[in-house]
Write a protein that holds these residues in place. Structure first.
Motif, PDB file in Angstrom:
ATOM      1  N   ALA A  40       1.872   5.629   8.191  1.00 60.92           N
ATOM      2  CA  ALA A  40       1.497   4.271   8.567  1.00 60.92           C
ATOM      3  C   ALA A  40       1.381   4.190  10.085  1.00 60.92           C
ATOM      4  O   ALA A  40       2.234   4.701  10.801  1.00 60.92           O
ATOM      5  CB  ALA A  40       2.545   3.277   8.066  1.00 60.92           C
ATOM      6  N   VAL A  41       0.325   3.551  10.549  1.00 61.20           N
ATOM      7  CA  VAL A  41       0.098   3.384  11.981  1.00 61.20           C
ATOM      8  C   VAL A  41       0.105   1.892  12.283  1.00 61.20           C
ATOM      9  O   VAL A  41      -0.498   1.111  11.552  1.00 61.20           O
ATOM     10  CB  VAL A  41      -1.259   3.992  12.401  1.00 61.20           C
ATOM     11  CG1 VAL A  41      -1.509   3.779  13.887  1.00 61.20           C
ATOM     12  CG2 VAL A  41      -1.319   5.457  12.043  1.00 61.20           C
ATOM     13  N   GLY A  42       0.800   1.507  13.328  1.00 62.31           N
ATOM     14  CA  GLY A  42       0.848   0.096  13.696  1.00 62.31           C
ATOM     15  C   GLY A  42       1.392  -0.102  15.086  1.00 62.31           C
ATOM     16  O   GLY A  42       1.670   0.850  15.806  1.00 62.31           O
ATOM     17  N   ARG A  43       1.558  -1.396  15.446  1.00 66.32           N
ATOM     18  CA  ARG A  43       2.065  -1.739  16.772  1.00 66.32           C
ATOM     19  C   ARG A  43       3.466  -2.311  16.732  1.00 66.32           C
ATOM     20  O   ARG A  43       4.202  -2.203  17.686  1.00 66.32           O
ATOM     21  CB  ARG A  43       1.145  -2.771  17.427  1.00 66.32           C
ATOM     22  CG  ARG A  43      -0.206  -2.254  17.786  1.00 66.32           C
ATOM     23  CD  ARG A  43      -1.005  -3.351  18.429  1.00 66.32           C
ATOM     24  NE  ARG A  43      -1.316  -4.357  17.423  1.00 66.32           N
ATOM     25  CZ  ARG A  43      -2.467  -4.966  17.304  1.00 66.32           C
ATOM     26  NH1 ARG A  43      -3.414  -4.722  18.151  1.00 66.32           N
ATOM     27  NH2 ARG A  43      -2.670  -5.846  16.360  1.00 66.32           N
ATOM     28  N   ASP A  44       3.830  -2.944  15.636  1.00 70.90           N
ATOM     29  CA  ASP A  44       5.088  -3.678  15.541  1.00 70.90           C
ATOM     30  C   ASP A  44       6.219  -2.746  15.102  1.00 70.90           C
ATOM     31  O   ASP A  44       6.236  -2.280  13.965  1.00 70.90           O
ATOM     32  CB  ASP A  44       4.923  -4.815  14.536  1.00 70.90           C
ATOM     33  CG  ASP A  44       6.138  -5.710  14.423  1.00 70.90           C
ATOM     34  OD1 ASP A  44       7.263  -5.255  14.699  1.00 70.90           O
ATOM     35  OD2 ASP A  44       5.956  -6.873  14.020  1.00 70.90           O
ATOM     36  N   PRO A  45       7.182  -2.467  16.000  1.00 76.89           N
ATOM     37  CA  PRO A  45       8.274  -1.539  15.658  1.00 76.89           C
ATOM     38  C   PRO A  45       9.073  -1.972  14.431  1.00 76.89           C
ATOM     39  O   PRO A  45       9.504  -1.129  13.645  1.00 76.89           O
ATOM     40  CB  PRO A  45       9.159  -1.533  16.907  1.00 76.89           C
ATOM     41  CG  PRO A  45       8.296  -2.033  18.010  1.00 76.89           C
ATOM     42  CD  PRO A  45       7.286  -2.950  17.382  1.00 76.89           C
ATOM     43  N   ARG A  55       7.989  -3.701  11.769  1.00 73.41           N
ATOM     44  CA  ARG A  55       7.198  -3.411  10.556  1.00 73.41           C
ATOM     45  C   ARG A  55       7.137  -1.908  10.295  1.00 73.41           C
ATOM     46  O   ARG A  55       7.190  -1.473   9.154  1.00 73.41           O
ATOM     47  CB  ARG A  55       5.801  -3.990  10.674  1.00 73.41           C
ATOM     48  CG  ARG A  55       5.807  -5.485  10.539  1.00 73.41           C
ATOM     49  CD  ARG A  55       4.433  -5.995  10.312  1.00 73.41           C
ATOM     50  NE  ARG A  55       4.457  -7.446  10.260  1.00 73.41           N
ATOM     51  CZ  ARG A  55       3.391  -8.181  10.235  1.00 73.41           C
ATOM     52  NH1 ARG A  55       2.205  -7.628  10.235  1.00 73.41           N
ATOM     53  NH2 ARG A  55       3.484  -9.487  10.186  1.00 73.41           N
ATOM     54  N   LEU A  56       7.003  -1.130  11.362  1.00 73.97           N
ATOM     55  CA  LEU A  56       6.989   0.318  11.180  1.00 73.97           C
ATOM     56  C   LEU A  56       8.318   0.803  10.617  1.00 73.97           C
ATOM     57  O   LEU A  56       8.349   1.668   9.744  1.00 73.97           O
ATOM     58  CB  LEU A  56       6.659   1.022  12.503  1.00 73.97           C
ATOM     59  CG  LEU A  56       5.212   0.870  12.984  1.00 73.97           C
ATOM     60  CD1 LEU A  56       5.047   1.465  14.383  1.00 73.97           C
ATOM     61  CD2 LEU A  56       4.235   1.510  12.014  1.00 73.97           C
ATOM     62  N   ALA A  57       9.414   0.234  11.088  1.00 72.80           N
ATOM     63  CA  ALA A  57      10.730   0.612  10.561  1.00 72.80           C
ATOM     64  C   ALA A  57      10.841   0.258   9.083  1.00 72.80           C
ATOM     65  O   ALA A  57      11.385   1.042   8.294  1.00 72.80           O
ATOM     66  CB  ALA A  57      11.837  -0.080  11.355  1.00 72.80           C
ATOM     67  N   ALA A  58      10.297  -0.890   8.693  1.00 71.53           N
ATOM     68  CA  ALA A  58      10.325  -1.279   7.275  1.00 71.53           C
ATOM     69  C   ALA A  58       9.501  -0.309   6.433  1.00 71.53           C
ATOM     70  O   ALA A  58       9.883   0.028   5.303  1.00 71.53           O
ATOM     71  CB  ALA A  58       9.805  -2.707   7.107  1.00 71.53           C
ATOM     72  N   ALA A 104       0.826  -1.205   0.000  1.00 69.47           N
ATOM     73  CA  ALA A 104       0.000   0.000   0.000  1.00 69.47           C
ATOM     74  C   ALA A 104       0.861   1.256   0.000  1.00 69.47           C
ATOM     75  O   ALA A 104       0.545   2.225  -0.694  1.00 69.47           O
ATOM     76  CB  ALA A 104      -0.948  -0.002   1.201  1.00 69.47           C
ATOM     77  N   VAL A 105       1.942   1.255   0.776  1.00 69.49           N
ATOM     78  CA  VAL A 105       2.833   2.421   0.808  1.00 69.49           C
ATOM     79  C   VAL A 105       3.453   2.630  -0.564  1.00 69.49           C
ATOM     80  O   VAL A 105       3.489   3.749  -1.081  1.00 69.49           O
ATOM     81  CB  VAL A 105       3.929   2.245   1.888  1.00 69.49           C
ATOM     82  CG1 VAL A 105       4.986   3.327   1.773  1.00 69.49           C
ATOM     83  CG2 VAL A 105       3.313   2.257   3.280  1.00 69.49           C
ATOM     84  N   GLN A 106       3.926   1.559  -1.179  1.00 68.45           N
ATOM     85  CA  GLN A 106       4.538   1.673  -2.500  1.00 68.45           C
ATOM     86  C   GLN A 106       3.529   2.178  -3.532  1.00 68.45           C
ATOM     87  O   GLN A 106       3.841   3.068  -4.328  1.00 68.45           O
ATOM     88  CB  GLN A 106       5.081   0.316  -2.955  1.00 68.45           C
ATOM     89  CG  GLN A 106       6.249  -0.185  -2.144  1.00 68.45           C
ATOM     90  CD  GLN A 106       6.653  -1.563  -2.614  1.00 68.45           C
ATOM     91  OE1 GLN A 106       7.230  -1.687  -3.690  1.00 68.45           O
ATOM     92  NE2 GLN A 106       6.338  -2.587  -1.830  1.00 68.45           N
ATOM     93  N   GLY A 166       9.608   5.068   2.885  1.00 70.08           N
ATOM     94  CA  GLY A 166       9.284   6.485   2.774  1.00 70.08           C
ATOM     95  C   GLY A 166       8.067   6.942   3.536  1.00 70.08           C
ATOM     96  O   GLY A 166       7.632   8.089   3.395  1.00 70.08           O
ATOM     97  N   ALA A 167       7.481   6.068   4.348  1.00 72.60           N
ATOM     98  CA  ALA A 167       6.298   6.460   5.119  1.00 72.60           C
ATOM     99  C   ALA A 167       6.712   7.098   6.438  1.00 72.60           C
ATOM    100  O   ALA A 167       7.725   6.729   7.028  1.00 72.60           O
ATOM    101  CB  ALA A 167       5.415   5.246   5.394  1.00 72.60           C
TER     102      ALA A 167
END
Length: 168
Positions: free
Chosen positions: A16-21, A23-26, A2-4, A31-32
């Motif tokens: 991007a909003v999430g819980r897993d650090p 995945r957020l780093a990825a 989705a980001v791409q 570029g998010a």
């Protein structure tokens, strides 16, 4: 993905909003801007940088949607010209989300779903060659792992992060 795709389609900013650090780093690497759900509405608002999103692609619904709505609700009488579309795609965080009346009165927001019943099959099918073209050109990278047919159980149980492809 989705980001791409958002970037390919011209998004200036993706949050991007999430819980897993991890995945957020990825997603940051793609570029998010990111916000941890643990930081609540304030963290989401900070990642948005004071701007209203034009579209929210929501893969989890539930508490995440509610927290996002709290982050984007406005207070006061200044004119709001932002048109926001919230698209519910999945419900991993729960099948329901309480939509606050305050948000509906303070923002020009449309909430809808994404799936076979939310648009015409013809329109959905017309976009598949476009997406496949982005994959073929390398503009859209889809992490995938191939599993032979005899390992279909492992493919089914594989975690998120890459697509499981069963080969014959």
């Amino acid at each position: 993905m989705a980001v791409q795709l958002a970037r390919i389609l011209g998004a200036e900013r993706v949050v991007a909003v999430g819980r897993d650090p991890e995945r957020l780093a990825a997603l940051e690497d793609l570029g998010a801007r990111t916000a941890s759900l643990a930081d609540g509405p304030e963290g989401i608002a900070a990642a948005l940088g004071g701007d209203a999103p034009s579209i929210i692609l929501d893969f989890v619904w539930g508490l995440v949607a509610e927290t996002t709505w709290e982050a984007i609700a406005r207070h006061g009488l200044e004119e709001d010209t932002a048109d926001i579309e919230h698209v519910e795609i999945g419900a991993l965080a729960g099948p329901t989300a309480a939509l606050p009346a305050e948000l509906l009165r303070s923002r020009r927001i449309q909430v809808r779903g994404s799936g076979a019943g939310s648009g015409s099959i013809e329109d959905i099918m017309a976009q598949l060659p476009v997406v496949m073209g982005h994959i073929a050109s390398g503009a859209l990278v889809v992490p995938a792992r191939a599993y032979p047919l005899e390992e279909v159980g492992a493919a089914w149980a594989s975690g998120a992060g890459e697509r499981a492809v069963v080969t014959f």
